[in-house]
Design a protein around this motif. Structure first.
Motif, PDB file in Angstrom:
ATOM      1  N   ASP A  54      13.827  18.520 -33.238  1.00 43.69           N
ATOM      2  CA  ASP A  54      12.888  19.611 -33.487  1.00 43.69           C
ATOM      3  C   ASP A  54      11.510  19.044 -33.745  1.00 43.69           C
ATOM      4  O   ASP A  54      11.334  18.183 -34.626  1.00 43.69           O
ATOM      5  CB  ASP A  54      13.337  20.457 -34.687  1.00 43.69           C
ATOM      6  N   TYR A  77       9.465  20.333 -20.503  1.00 40.84           N
ATOM      7  CA  TYR A  77       9.617  21.397 -21.499  1.00 40.84           C
ATOM      8  C   TYR A  77       9.444  22.733 -20.805  1.00 40.84           C
ATOM      9  O   TYR A  77       8.484  22.941 -20.077  1.00 40.84           O
ATOM     10  CB  TYR A  77       8.570  21.280 -22.618  1.00 40.84           C
ATOM     11  N   ARG A  92      11.735  24.426 -24.742  1.00 44.03           N
ATOM     12  CA  ARG A  92      12.998  23.700 -24.764  1.00 44.03           C
ATOM     13  C   ARG A  92      12.978  22.625 -23.682  1.00 44.03           C
ATOM     14  O   ARG A  92      12.522  22.860 -22.564  1.00 44.03           O
ATOM     15  CB  ARG A  92      14.168  24.643 -24.511  1.00 44.03           C
ATOM     16  N   TRP A  96      19.717  24.866 -20.336  1.00 44.51           N
ATOM     17  CA  TRP A  96      19.886  26.072 -21.129  1.00 44.51           C
ATOM     18  C   TRP A  96      21.179  25.970 -21.922  1.00 44.51           C
ATOM     19  O   TRP A  96      22.221  25.597 -21.370  1.00 44.51           O
ATOM     20  CB  TRP A  96      19.892  27.284 -20.203  1.00 44.51           C
ATOM     21  N   GLY A  99      19.970  22.237 -24.907  1.00 41.26           N
ATOM     22  CA  GLY A  99      18.675  21.596 -25.075  1.00 41.26           C
ATOM     23  C   GLY A  99      18.783  20.327 -25.899  1.00 41.26           C
ATOM     24  O   GLY A  99      19.615  20.216 -26.796  1.00 41.26           O
ATOM     25  N   HIS A 102      13.589  20.720 -29.053  1.00 40.78           N
ATOM     26  CA  HIS A 102      12.997  22.038 -29.274  1.00 40.78           C
ATOM     27  C   HIS A 102      11.592  21.820 -29.825  1.00 40.78           C
ATOM     28  O   HIS A 102      11.425  21.154 -30.847  1.00 40.78           O
ATOM     29  CB  HIS A 102      13.821  22.855 -30.266  1.00 40.78           C
TER      30      HIS A 102
END
Length: 169
Positions: A54, A77, A92, A96, A99, A102
């Protein structure tokens, strides 16, 4: 389709991957970013996590993120519109539902930006809370291993309690 919850033990490679990704993002977006931070569980040493990096990008105005869509696509991304999150823009990297990265764009003055950093920094300086959170995450992952949405929802009270503790410091 169910989203599996996979929790991995902490690895220093997450920090190394963040530093590499940060350099690429900064080079790509150049002067458009005010701050870039490693957030989420992968940013806390010793904390088991879903193996998804993240990244938070701080900007002065959220509409600046519109100009990031094309340049970030060159780094693989994909912009994902999320109606339920009007105060951030989400990108992401990876397939799908699978990922690997993020990227969240927030305004620097937003509660979302501040709360992410408060949560991360509090955990970094309170190892007992890291242990408590790790135990909770593993427990929830065992119960909701095929339901990432509920897994995430069930963590929310703990996260909010840590943010409240951090605000009192």
């Amino acid at each position: 389709m169910a989203e599996e919850v996979v929790i991995k033990e902490y690895t220093p490679e997450w920090l190394q991957e963040f530093e590499k990704e940060k350099a690429k993002i900064l080079q790509t977006l150049q002067h458009n970013i005010v701050y870039i931070e490693h957030i989420g569980s992968t940013s806390v040493v010793g904390l088991p996590s879903k193996p998804i990096l993240d990244i938070a990008v701080g900007v002065n105005h959220l509409d600046e993120a519109d100009s990031f869509i094309e340049p970030l696509s060159k780094l693989d991304y994909e912009y994902v519109y999320k109606l339920e999150f009007p105060n951030r823009r989400f990108f992401r990297k990876g397939e799908w539902r699978k990922g690997t990265h993020h990227l969240h764009v927030y305004e620097l003055t937003s509660d979302e930006w501040n709360n992410n950093l408060l949560f991360r920094d509090y955990l970094r300086s309170h190892p007992e809370k890291v242990l408590e959170y790790a135990k909770l995450k593993k427990h929830l992952a065992s119960i909701y291993q095929e339901d990432r949405v509920t897994y995430t929802e069930m963590k929310a009270p703990f996260i909010q309690s840590v943010i409240e503790l951090a605000k009192k410091r």
